[in-house]
Write a protein that holds these residues in place. Structure first.
Motif, PDB file in Angstrom:
ATOM      1  N   VAL A  33       0.841  -1.202   0.000  1.00 48.71           N
ATOM      2  CA  VAL A  33       0.000   0.000   0.000  1.00 48.71           C
ATOM      3  C   VAL A  33       0.876   1.251   0.000  1.00 48.71           C
ATOM      4  N   GLU A  34       1.964   1.220   0.758  1.00 50.70           N
ATOM      5  CA  GLU A  34       2.916   2.337   0.732  1.00 50.70           C
ATOM      6  C   GLU A  34       3.466   2.544  -0.678  1.00 50.70           C
ATOM      7  N   ALA A  35       3.782   1.452  -1.367  1.00 53.96           N
ATOM      8  CA  ALA A  35       4.306   1.545  -2.727  1.00 53.96           C
ATOM      9  C   ALA A  35       3.270   2.130  -3.679  1.00 53.96           C
ATOM     10  N   GLY A  36       2.048   1.633  -3.599  1.00 52.27           N
ATOM     11  CA  GLY A  36       0.994   2.136  -4.468  1.00 52.27           C
ATOM     12  C   GLY A  36       0.688   3.599  -4.232  1.00 52.27           C
ATOM     13  N   ARG A  37       0.706   4.014  -2.983  1.00 50.19           N
ATOM     14  CA  ARG A  37       0.469   5.420  -2.669  1.00 50.19           C
ATOM     15  C   ARG A  37       1.550   6.307  -3.280  1.00 50.19           C
ATOM     16  N   ALA A  38       2.791   5.835  -3.243  1.00 45.15           N
ATOM     17  CA  ALA A  38       3.885   6.614  -3.815  1.00 45.15           C
ATOM     18  C   ALA A  38       3.684   6.811  -5.317  1.00 45.15           C
ATOM     19  N   VAL A  39       3.230   5.761  -5.997  1.00 42.11           N
ATOM     20  CA  VAL A  39       2.980   5.860  -7.435  1.00 42.11           C
ATOM     21  C   VAL A  39       1.812   6.806  -7.710  1.00 42.11           C
ATOM     22  N   LEU A  40       0.754   6.696  -6.950  1.00 43.29           N
ATOM     23  CA  LEU A  40      -0.396   7.579  -7.149  1.00 43.29           C
ATOM     24  C   LEU A  40      -0.034   9.038  -6.885  1.00 43.29           C
ATOM     25  N   GLU A  41       0.774   9.278  -5.870  1.00 40.46           N
ATOM     26  CA  GLU A  41       1.185  10.652  -5.599  1.00 40.46           C
ATOM     27  C   GLU A  41       2.070  11.191  -6.719  1.00 40.46           C
ATOM     28  N   ALA A  42       2.892  10.325  -7.295  1.00 40.40           N
ATOM     29  CA  ALA A  42       3.722  10.753  -8.422  1.00 40.40           C
ATOM     30  C   ALA A  42       2.861  11.105  -9.628  1.00 40.40           C
ATOM     31  N   ILE A  43       1.828  10.301  -9.867  1.00 40.42           N
ATOM     32  CA  ILE A  43       0.897  10.588 -10.970  1.00 40.42           C
ATOM     33  C   ILE A  43       0.199  11.930 -10.731  1.00 40.42           C
ATOM     34  N   ALA A  44      -0.262  12.146  -9.504  1.00 42.78           N
ATOM     35  CA  ALA A  44      -0.946  13.408  -9.183  1.00 42.78           C
ATOM     36  C   ALA A  44       0.011  14.590  -9.298  1.00 42.78           C
ATOM     37  N   GLY A  45       1.266  14.375  -8.886  1.00 42.96           N
ATOM     38  CA  GLY A  45       2.235  15.460  -8.932  1.00 42.96           C
ATOM     39  C   GLY A  45       2.556  15.914 -10.349  1.00 42.96           C
ATOM     40  N   ALA A  46       2.372  15.005 -11.312  1.00 33.48           N
ATOM     41  CA  ALA A  46       2.649  15.347 -12.712  1.00 33.48           C
ATOM     42  C   ALA A  46       1.404  15.803 -13.461  1.00 33.48           C
ATOM     43  N   ALA A  47       0.297  15.988 -12.745  1.00 36.19           N
ATOM     44  CA  ALA A  47      -0.980  16.281 -13.394  1.00 36.19           C
ATOM     45  C   ALA A  47      -1.272  17.765 -13.524  1.00 36.19           C
ATOM     46  N   SER A  48      -0.302  18.609 -13.223  1.00 36.34           N
ATOM     47  CA  SER A  48      -0.459  20.068 -13.356  1.00 36.34           C
ATOM     48  C   SER A  48      -1.656  20.591 -12.567  1.00 36.34           C
ATOM     49  N   GLY A  49      -1.898  19.990 -11.410  1.00 37.41           N
ATOM     50  CA  GLY A  49      -2.948  20.486 -10.534  1.00 37.41           C
ATOM     51  C   GLY A  49      -4.355  20.077 -10.904  1.00 37.41           C
ATOM     52  N   ARG A  50      -4.510  19.149 -11.865  1.00 35.65           N
ATOM     53  CA  ARG A  50      -5.857  18.745 -12.285  1.00 35.65           C
ATOM     54  C   ARG A  50      -6.566  17.929 -11.223  1.00 35.65           C
ATOM     55  N   PHE A  51      -5.824  17.149 -10.478  1.00 36.08           N
ATOM     56  CA  PHE A  51      -6.449  16.331  -9.434  1.00 36.08           C
ATOM     57  C   PHE A  51      -5.425  16.063  -8.345  1.00 36.08           C
ATOM     58  N   ALA A  52      -5.948  15.627  -7.193  1.00 32.89           N
ATOM     59  CA  ALA A  52      -5.094  15.301  -6.053  1.00 32.89           C
ATOM     60  C   ALA A  52      -5.769  14.204  -5.240  1.00 32.89           C
ATOM     61  N   PHE A  53      -4.997  13.616  -4.335  1.00 32.16           N
ATOM     62  CA  PHE A  53      -5.527  12.572  -3.460  1.00 32.16           C
ATOM     63  C   PHE A  53      -5.446  13.032  -2.008  1.00 32.16           C
ATOM     64  N   ALA A  54      -6.509  12.787  -1.274  1.00 28.64           N
ATOM     65  CA  ALA A  54      -6.526  13.042   0.168  1.00 28.64           C
ATOM     66  C   ALA A  54      -6.674  11.700   0.864  1.00 28.64           C
TER      67      ALA A  54
END
Length: 361
Positions: A23-44
């Motif tokens: 789960v820690e690994a998956g969260r890191a990948v999802l945060e990386a995806i969100a970080g490259a999304a130019s502010g279109r979406f985020a995860f809480a």
């Protein structure tokens, strides 16, 4: 006016063993995806410390009001459940199945994907393009939980256990239609229905009847009905003939594990427990278990959990981002960065870091 990013609220339930690490690994990948999304979406994120350790301290696998705490999230990201100190049926029914059934997550999808750089025990995989998905009825069938244990008062050897499989016409129809709709979006438009209706003449004959009726609404989709023992053989001998395989709770559970093993490892297998009507949050989890023998060593395979994160992105409508995760996984395994369960030497964090690096590709 600056558009506000869409924020997806996710409940993280790592639970037991290697579930915490993946789960820690998956969260890191999802945060990386969100970080490259130019502010279109985020995860809480919100973490829930439920599982076997919680059971040891509280006598239950999750908080008494746990379902109320989860019901308003956009999704649940689950790790794995099970530990030697807690009976398996207690841990499973007390957490994972409690969530699945209470939130009517009736469609479980488990893709079977053969990744580059992963050696399959199936020789045909070396020369044939193989890819199919198992659609599992996830709310009733053999895992409905109907039954009981009685006559213990007769003394040693006198107890009787009854476990009833429950098949409803509505339950069969909704999962079968789900499978047909999924097949329409695939290159090979085919649905294979799996039962054991020669021996189980009531529930599974009902399934067969519903399948035949629903199939008439999808004349563009090829169909077949196969007994589960014959389908087990077909997974090995003729997997190139498969596209969407739909089956009951127990049969699809077993067949999907067979498919994952044929692809190289249970550690590669992703899954989604969906409430398609979105009345409740859906739950995304790797297929593998908690693996107490390697828990905490940093060597578990995060690919199944990261693939499940990609399924979550698809569920949110972030289809391009989901494809990026899949491509990054393929680039990573194809370059030889693999954990030891698939013949490599990389750690969990090394595989995760490589997938994140490959997101830009």
């Amino acid at each position: 006016m600056t558009e506000q990013p869409q924020t997806f609220r996710i409940a993280a339930v790592p639970a037991d063993g290697v579930g915490i690490e993946v789960v820690e690994a998956g969260r890191a990948v999802l945060e990386a995806i969100a970080g490259a999304a130019s502010g279109r979406f985020a995860f809480a994120w919100q973490d829930f410390p439920w599982g076997s350790e919680y059971y040891a301290n509280h006598g239950r696998m999750m908080a008494e009001d746990g379902l109320d705490q989860l019901k308003d999230f956009d999704a649940i990201y689950f790790g794995a459940v099970g530990w030697p100190t807690v009976p398996d049926h207690v841990s499973l029914w007390g957490l994972r199945l409690k969530i699945c059934q209470s939130f009517d997550q009736w469609a479980n999808i488990r893709p079977v994907e053969f990744l580059p750089g992963i050696q399959s025990p199936l020789r045909k995989a070396d020369t044939t393009d193989l890819n199919w998905v198992v659609v599992r009825e996830n709310s009733e069938g053999e895992y409905a939980g109907f039954g009981g244990r009685n006559f213990a008062g007769r003394g040693p050897g006198g107890e009787v256990a009854v476990q009833s499989a429950v098949f409803t016409e509505a339950g069969c129809e909704r999962i079968i239609r789900f499978a047909f709709d999924l097949a329409r979006g695939r290159a090979h438009k085919k649905v294979s229905s799996v039962t054991k209706s020669n021996a189980q003449q009531y529930g599974m004959v009902l399934w067969d009847d519903v399948f035949a009726r629903v199939a008439t609404d999808y004349p563009d989709v090829e169909t077949e009905s196969v007994l589960v023992d014959a389908m087990s053989a077909k997974f090995v001998l003729r997997p190139e003939d498969l596209s969407v395989v739909v089956a009951s709770n127990l049969n699809a559970d077993i067949l999907s594990d067979l498919g994952s093993a044929l692809a190289g490892s249970l550690g590669l297998a992703a899954s989604a427990n969906l409430n398609p009507e979105r009345r409740f949050p859906s739950m995304f989890e790797p297929v593998h278990g908690s693996a107490p023998d390697i828990a905490g060593q940093g060597v578990c395979n995060p690919v199944g959990a990261i693939g499940s994160a990609a399924l979550m992105l698809d569920h949110f409508g972030l289809h391009d981002e989901a494809k990026r995760v899949h491509r990054a996984i393929e680039a990573t395994t194809g370059s030889g960065i693999r954990t030891r369960d698939v013949g490599g030497t990389a750690t969990t964090r090394e595989v995760t870091a490589a997938i994140i690096d490959n997101l830009a590709g």
